[in-house]
Design a protein around this motif. Structure first.
Motif, PDB file in Angstrom:
ATOM      1  N   GLN A 973       0.815  -1.212   0.000  1.00 28.48           N
ATOM      2  CA  GLN A 973       0.000   0.000   0.000  1.00 28.48           C
ATOM      3  C   GLN A 973       0.855   1.271   0.000  1.00 28.48           C
ATOM      4  OE1 GLN A 973      -2.627   0.183   3.330  1.00 28.48           O
ATOM      5  NE2 GLN A 973      -3.413   2.214   2.849  1.00 28.48           N
ATOM      6  N   HIS A 974       2.023   1.243   0.646  1.00 29.54           N
ATOM      7  CA  HIS A 974       2.810   2.459   0.857  1.00 29.54           C
ATOM      8  C   HIS A 974       4.022   2.580  -0.048  1.00 29.54           C
ATOM      9  CE1 HIS A 974       0.479   2.318   4.633  1.00 29.54           C
ATOM     10  NE2 HIS A 974       0.575   3.638   4.572  1.00 29.54           N
ATOM     11  N   PHE A 975       4.395   1.534  -0.757  1.00 28.51           N
ATOM     12  CA  PHE A 975       5.594   1.601  -1.592  1.00 28.51           C
ATOM     13  C   PHE A 975       5.277   1.116  -3.001  1.00 28.51           C
ATOM     14  CE2 PHE A 975       7.140   1.057   2.755  1.00 28.51           C
ATOM     15  CZ  PHE A 975       7.977   2.160   2.874  1.00 28.51           C
ATOM     16  N   LYS A 976       5.758   1.836  -3.997  1.00 25.84           N
ATOM     17  CA  LYS A 976       5.554   1.485  -5.400  1.00 25.84           C
ATOM     18  C   LYS A 976       6.862   1.086  -6.089  1.00 25.84           C
ATOM     19  CE  LYS A 976       1.577   4.549  -5.884  1.00 25.84           C
ATOM     20  NZ  LYS A 976       0.960   5.652  -6.635  1.00 25.84           N
ATOM     21  N   ASN A 977       7.888   0.867  -5.298  1.00 27.11           N
ATOM     22  CA  ASN A 977       9.171   0.439  -5.856  1.00 27.11           C
ATOM     23  C   ASN A 977       9.013  -0.916  -6.534  1.00 27.11           C
ATOM     24  OD1 ASN A 977      11.907  -1.064  -5.556  1.00 27.11           O
ATOM     25  ND2 ASN A 977      12.433   1.108  -5.272  1.00 27.11           N
ATOM     26  N   GLU A 978       9.525  -1.038  -7.762  1.00 25.91           N
ATOM     27  CA  GLU A 978       9.336  -2.263  -8.526  1.00 25.91           C
ATOM     28  C   GLU A 978       9.947  -3.480  -7.838  1.00 25.91           C
ATOM     29  OE1 GLU A 978       7.553  -2.702 -11.111  1.00 25.91           O
ATOM     30  OE2 GLU A 978       6.982  -0.601 -11.338  1.00 25.91           O
ATOM     31  N   ARG A1017       1.106  -3.025 -12.136  1.00 27.66           N
ATOM     32  CA  ARG A1017       1.529  -4.419 -12.189  1.00 27.66           C
ATOM     33  C   ARG A1017       0.884  -5.232 -11.080  1.00 27.66           C
ATOM     34  NH1 ARG A1017       7.810  -5.016 -12.287  1.00 27.66           N
ATOM     35  NH2 ARG A1017       7.125  -7.200 -12.421  1.00 27.66           N
ATOM     36  N   LEU A1018       0.839  -4.667  -9.878  1.00 27.50           N
ATOM     37  CA  LEU A1018       0.256  -5.412  -8.768  1.00 27.50           C
ATOM     38  C   LEU A1018      -1.255  -5.540  -8.944  1.00 27.50           C
ATOM     39  CD1 LEU A1018       1.141  -6.851  -6.203  1.00 27.50           C
ATOM     40  CD2 LEU A1018       0.598  -4.787  -4.923  1.00 27.50           C
ATOM     41  N   ARG A1019      -1.905  -4.540  -9.543  1.00 32.55           N
ATOM     42  CA  ARG A1019      -3.347  -4.665  -9.815  1.00 32.55           C
ATOM     43  C   ARG A1019      -3.607  -5.753 -10.849  1.00 32.55           C
ATOM     44  NH1 ARG A1019      -3.549   1.176  -9.197  1.00 32.55           N
ATOM     45  NH2 ARG A1019      -3.242   1.465 -11.432  1.00 32.55           N
ATOM     46  N   ASP A1020      -2.771  -5.790 -11.880  1.00 31.35           N
ATOM     47  CA  ASP A1020      -2.934  -6.852 -12.878  1.00 31.35           C
ATOM     48  C   ASP A1020      -2.698  -8.224 -12.251  1.00 31.35           C
ATOM     49  OD1 ASP A1020      -3.438  -4.914 -14.722  1.00 31.35           O
ATOM     50  OD2 ASP A1020      -1.394  -4.877 -15.536  1.00 31.35           O
ATOM     51  N   TYR A1021      -1.727  -8.265 -11.328  1.00 30.57           N
ATOM     52  CA  TYR A1021      -1.460  -9.534 -10.637  1.00 30.57           C
ATOM     53  C   TYR A1021      -2.682  -9.962  -9.835  1.00 30.57           C
ATOM     54  CZ  TYR A1021       0.429 -12.685  -7.084  1.00 30.57           C
ATOM     55  OH  TYR A1021       0.632 -13.759  -6.234  1.00 30.57           O
ATOM     56  N   LEU A1022      -3.286  -9.035  -9.110  1.00 40.98           N
ATOM     57  CA  LEU A1022      -4.469  -9.382  -8.316  1.00 40.98           C
ATOM     58  C   LEU A1022      -5.616  -9.811  -9.231  1.00 40.98           C
ATOM     59  CD1 LEU A1022      -6.059  -9.477  -5.661  1.00 40.98           C
ATOM     60  CD2 LEU A1022      -6.517  -7.022  -5.920  1.00 40.98           C
TER      61      LEU A1022
END
Length: 1185
Positions: A973-978, A1017-1022
């Motif tokens: 939630q707090h970090f968008k680092n790849e 990317r994380l939304r697509d993963y979910l």
């Protein structure tokens, strides 16, 4: 006994009615009727039923009076107070006028009183004597006269005693209230003070005859009258003797002065005769000089007119004439000086004696002198041939006239007889300028009388002021605003010198209203003018003319004008009387602090600070203190800043009441929180003790805590000044050593200023902390900063020996009170929580203060780490009290993570917990890692937090593993680092591979919280995982588990629907997942089902009938999704449009709703905002705080 009792009662009734104790008599009537003693109440009934004394209409009107409510009474009181202030001001002015008139009247009446004193005294003696004899003849023995105070007190005490003995207690109480001028409980030791006094008086009266009593009273009265007469006669005799001595002394003095005056009169007559002879001689010499001067002038003028070409000869003639004229002038001035000296030496007794002959001589001399002056002037004009009415003038005359116009002011000085040398020098200057004749001519002009000059000058000045006052109001409106300040000198001059008060008021109004909306520089110019004017006109006119203008402008529409009033209060106060400063001017300031404009309130605060040193006393201290706290708690930051930096120090310096200010300050802090409603209405719960703070209360507490922090320096100074022990501070930071605290702990001396900190201040702050919910981190940080400042000011010894024990006891731990006196041990131990709810509350609210404020002070880092290890790493057994309050402890650790310097220490302790063998400790570590994520940076997250979570996620204990999943969601939630996102995806895959129901639900919900904030990317993963998991048949027979699983997926879909999803993701994963969820209607919540259908309809761009076709076998129709993704569907249309422009588009699919409208509609209809608020807002708020 009945007869005696009845007689005594009748005596009491008669006494009450004669002395007009009506309320007591009325109460006695009711008590007699209650006792059934109607025969003794007959007279009271008749008295109270008398319509002449108690009219029925008056009684009915009184009974119909309305009862005033509190608000009306308060408004009437405020209006009365305001009228009283104005009346007091007018009364003072009237009293000053009365005193002036009285002093003048007293001076005029002194002489008349002295002449009539003897006659008046003799007349008064005869009159008073006759009146006393006549009164004595007319007096009767039965007239005892009015009661004396001692007699009245004796009778009142006897009646009170009778009422109490007779059992009439209500009547006695009413009698107490009605007799207000005497103390009935204190009966002095007099002959009348005996037990059961009224009965004794009654028996004594019966045993004595009326004739003897009357004779005794008459003798007493006669004796008193004779004593008074004797005393007055003695005083009159003394006054007469003094007046006789004064009269004799005055006669002797007047006789001596008369002889001296007669002698002086003779001398003056001789001197007058001599002066007349001298005057005749001087007149002859003056005529001779006049003739010679005339001849010289004629000769000079003739030489100029007849011989213009011979310049040098003319100059020689002029110089010779001037030399002769100088000599003549010197002689004349010397003779005038001799004559003047003789006149000065002559005494001025002619006017005192009033001799008619002397007056006539003086008048004759004056007439002669003025006649001579006129003759000289006329002769000079004639000889020079000056034509006043003609235009043709000689060149010499024109030159003289021009020079006279230029040197008009120097002519009187030229002829002044005080200094001969100066006259000669002036004449030389004139000759050098080639206008010598003008000097000769001007020197003969008569100087005006000085008194006449002053009168003419005064009349001219008043006329000028009148013209100026009439013209200024007409000129000001037509002058440019930026140039109106140039009129200020004229306005000030007119106000200062004009005699009419109404005109001055009008001009003063013009001064204050010179500019409609003056800026800061213009206000400064106007204010300087007002101050200068106040210096010149004095206190009285400043009060009556300038201050009323302030009062009129106080409610003006423009804030710039009200700001001008605020500035004038502080700067004009030095030019009024002291009693006006703390009455009228303070009232103006009090109204200004209620102003709606913040700049006006700021100026009022600043000028109140300027006004305080000018107050004559501190009678208005408490009123000023209330105004100070009102300004400190103002909603404007600039007003608060001014109040804290200027007003608060000024009030403390003026009133010198630091103790009272601190006491009121702590009261305001706690009351601001107590006024708020509780967090929960459930009695006995922790939430019922917490308060929901409003914006105003939160602001007030924050500002008051800041004020307390700024006052700490004064508290520290007072502690050092009042220290009863002698000590030498080693440094400024550590002034209180351990040895000094040991001396204090013995309790042999009082040190109130020092004890206030840990007896009053700390308990009040602890009480405040126990009222604040967990989200009030800002206020909790303010308290912690105050505690840190206390530690820095009083030193490390005070922190360790005093502060730490107090806060340890407040959270329920044991502490050593060896450095505190035994007299306050009970107060400190009273801070210990007494119940389980209080213990949880103290852990939730006080523990953060202990960690951040006490152990977080500079130099306490090691002690803080030691205490945290004790708190977190010791065995969490049942016997450990801290194990019962894990959520509260976790919140306290989260709070100290606000301070970045604590991050490294907490991470180290968390690693010790992660590698521990205790499962509960690992679970607590996962919870702590989750709450500290909002306060750390990406570096700490990737190097410490993620490795710790990975370690916990691979633990064999399922509870530990599942506890780490929520922490992974917080990191996402707090970090968008790849790199961080990739690590999270790998770990989530590991959790999902487990295949357990709990892990699946935890992963989905952890990622749902991160959906609005994470990367694409994380939304697509979910989205891909939801599609996979929903496509897998759910073989669970437990309906509850199926519903929990379906709810988690629905929440994830609704969260994803609120984001921008790619078209292929919608086609391949999003819509199939919805279709799969709709296949199990029993597991779906009705609200979720409705939301999914709406999302399906909007995302597909078709109608609900099309959706039914898509659902296929579930509703008995073909399950093909060609209508959605084929050539006629929305997505198919978009893709084929990119490949070929000749694709056929369905009419229904060609007109979808706007994207913005449908998305907003989906969120509102699906109630998704409540779901996000419950899942994601709490950690987000923690991060913002």
């Amino acid at each position: 006994m009945d007869v005696e009792r009845s007689s005594l009662c009748n005596c009491v009734v008669n006494f009450l009615l004669e002395e007009n104790y009506v309320l007591t008599a009325f109460e006695l009537l009711h008590e007699l009727l209650d006792d059934g003693r109607d025969d003794q109440a007959i007279r009271l009934k008749q008295y109270f039923s008398d319509p002449s004394l108690f009219p029925p209409d008056l009684i009915s009107r009184l009974s119909s009076l309305r009862v005033a409510d509190a608000q009306t009474l308060l408004e009437e009181k405020e209006a009365a107070v305001e009228k009283l202030a104005i009346s007091d001001y007018e009364l003072r002015l009237a009293q000053e006028d009365i005193l002036k008139l009285r002093s003048e009247l007293q001076k005029k009446a002194e002489n008349l009183n002295e002449l009539n004193a003897a006659a008046t005294l003799s007349g008064d003696v005869s009159v008073n004597g006759g009146q006393k004899i006549e009164q004595k003849k007319k007096s009767f023995f039965t007239d005892l006269g009015p009661l004396k105070e001692t007699e009245r007190q004796d009778l009142n005490c006897a009646v009170k005693e009778y009422l109490l003995l007779a059992g009439y207690r209500l009547t006695a109480m009413t009698f107490y209230e009605e007799v207000t001028d005497q103390d009935l409980d204190n009966w002095h030791n007099t002959p009348a003070s005996v037990p059961d006094a009224l009965r004794h008086y009654y028996y004594h009266y019966l045993s004595s005859t009326s004739e003897a009593a009357e004779e005794k009273f008459s003798l007493l009265r006669e004796n008193e009258t004779l004593l008074n007469a004797n005393k007055s006669l003695n005083q009159e005799n003394e006054n007469l003797s003094k007046n006789k001595d004064l009269a004799d002394a005055q006669i002797v003095t007047l006789t001596k002065s008369l002889d001296a005056m007669q002698k002086d009169l003779k001398d003056k007559e001789k001197q007058v005769h001599v002066l007349k002879q001298s005057l005749e001689h001087q007149r002859k010499e003056l005529n001779d000089c006049r003739a010679e001067i005339t001849s010289l002038k004629m000769h000079t003028e003739g030489s100029h007119l007849g011989n213009n070409l011979v310049v040098s000869d003319t100059d020689n003639v002029q110089s010779e004439s001037l030399e002769k004229y100088k000599e003549e002038i010197k002689k004349l001035l010397k003779e005038n000086e001799l004559l003047k000296e003789k006149n000065i030496k002559a005494p001025e007794s002619e006017n005192f004696v009033g001799s008619e002959n002397g007056n006539l001589m003086t008048d004759d001399k004056a007439v002669e002198i003025h006649e001579d002056r006129g003759e000289v002037s006329n002769r000079v004009d004639v000889d020079l041939g000056v034509e006043h009415n003609g235009n043709a003038q000689s060149p010499v005359v024109q030159t003289l006239n021009q020079y006279a116009d230029k040197r008009e002011d120097t002519l009187p000085e030229l002829f002044h007889p005080a200094d001969t040398n100066s006259v000669v020098e002036n004449i030389k200057n004139v000759s050098e300028q080639n206008v010598g004749l003008q000097a000769v001519d001007s020197s003969l002009l008569v100087k005006p009388d000085s008194v006449n000059d002053e009168a003419i000058s005064e009349r001219t000045g008043l006329g000028t002021i009148q013209i100026l006052a009439d013209a200024l109001p007409k000129i000001v409106p037509y002058v440019l605003i930026n140039h109106r300040e140039e009129l200020l000198p004229l306005i000030m001059c007119a106000i200062e010198r004009h005699p009419d008060s109404s005109t001055r008021d009008s001009l003063t109004h013009t001064l204050f209203n010179l500019i409609k909306r003056p800026d800061e520089q213009q206000r400064r110019i106007i204010m300087d003018a007002c101050v200068s004017l106040a210096k010149n006109v004095g206190e009285m006119r400043t009060e009556t003319e300038l201050l009323p203008q302030c009062w009129e402008q106080i409610s003006h529409t423009y804030e710039e004008r009200r700001l001008l009033v605020a500035q004038s209060c502080g700067e004009l106060a030095d030019f009024v009387r002291p009693e006006i400063r703390d009455s009228l001017i303070l009232s103006i300031v009090q109204q200004l602090i209620e102003d709606s404009a913040s700049v006006v309130r700021e100026a009022a605060a600043r000028n109140l600070a300027m006004l305080l040193p000018l107050f004559p006393n501190i009678d208005k201290y408490f009123k000023v203190e209330d105004m100070m706290f009102q300004l400190v708690c103002d909603l404007s930051g600039v007003v608060v800043e001014t109040a804290l930096t200027e007003l608060v120090p000024a009030v403390l310096k003026w009133g010198n009441k630091l103790d009272h200010v601190l006491r009121v300050l702590l009261s305001h802090i706690t009351n601001s929180a107590l006024r708020c409603p509780p967090l929960s209405g459930v009695e006995g719960s922790v939430e019922s003790n917490l308060r929901v703070l409003g914006e105003r209360e939160r602001w007030n507490i924050d500002i008051l805590l800041r004020m307390l922090t700024e006052l700490l320096a004064l508290v520290h100074k007072k502690v050092i000044e009042t220290c009863p022990f002698s000590f030498t501070p080693e440094t400024n930071q550590a002034v209180l050593s351990t040895a000094l605290l040991e001396l204090y702990a013995r309790g042999q001396v009082e040190w109130d200023a020092f004890e206030w900190m840990h007896v009053e201040c700390f308990p009040n702050l602890i009480q405040l902390a126990c009222l604040l919910p967990q989200k009030e981190d800002n206020l909790r940080s303010r308290i912690s900063k105050f505690l840190i400042v206390v530690s820095e000011s009083f030193g490390d010894s005070y922190n360790t020996c005093i502060m730490l024990p107090v806060f340890l006891i407040a959270i329920g731990d044991d502490a050593d009170l060896a450095f505190l006196p035994t007299s306050i041990h009970s107060k400190i131990r009273g801070l210990r929580p007494r119940s389980a709810v209080a213990a949880r509350l103290s852990t939730m609210c006080v523990l953060p203060l202990l960690l951040a404020g006490v152990l977080g002070a500079p130099g306490k880092h090691e002690q803080l780490a030691k205490y945290l290890r004790k708190l977190l790493l010791e065995d969490n057994s049942v016997h450990n009290p801290s194990a019962k309050h894990i959520p509260e402890i976790v919140n306290a650790i989260r709070f100290i993570c606000i301070y970045e310097e604590n991050h490294g220490m907490i991470v180290n302790i968390l690693w010790e917990m992660v590698v521990s063998s205790n499962a509960s400790m690992k679970i607590n570590a996962a919870k702590l890692l989750k709450v500290i994520v909002p306060y750390i940076d990406a570096k700490v997250a990737s190097t410490h937090v993620l490795p710790a979570l990975v370690t916990l996620g691979s633990d064999q204990n399922l509870n530990v593993k599942y506890a780490s999943i929520d922490a992974f969601g917080a990191v996402a939630q707090h970090f968008k680092n790849e790199m961080i996102v990739d690590k999270i995806r790998v770990q989530m895959d590991a959790f999902l591979e487990d295949g357990s129901h709990e892990a699946t639900i935890a992963v989905i919900r952890a990622l749902v919280v991160a959906v609005p904030h994470t990367t694409e990317r994380l939304r697509d993963y979910l989205l891909s995982k939801i599609s996979q998991l929903t496509a897998t048949p759910n073989s669970a027979s437990d309906l509850m588990r199926r519903r929990e699983r379906a709810n988690a997926f629905c929440e994830a879909i609704r969260a994803l629907d609120a984001t921008d999803l790619p078209a292929n993701g919608i086609r391949d994963s999003f819509l199939p997942a919805i279709q799969n969820l709709l296949k199990d209607p029993d597991a779906l919540d009705p609200a979720h089902k409705e939301a999914l259908e709406i999302i399906m309809k909007e995302r597909s761009g078709g109608t609900f009938e099309t959706i039914s076709k898509v659902m296929g076998a579930h509703i008995g129709l073909p399950s093909s999704v060609t209508s959605f993704f084929g050539e006629g569907g929305l997505l198919g249309k978009k893709e084929t449009a990119e490949l070929s422009s000749e694709a056929t588009v369905s009419p229904k699919a060609a007109s979808p709703s706007p994207v913005e409208d449908t998305r907003f509609k989906r969120i509102m209809m699906g109630n998704f905002s409540e779901m996000l608020r419950g899942k994601a807002k709490a950690p987000e708020e923690g991060h913002n705080q």
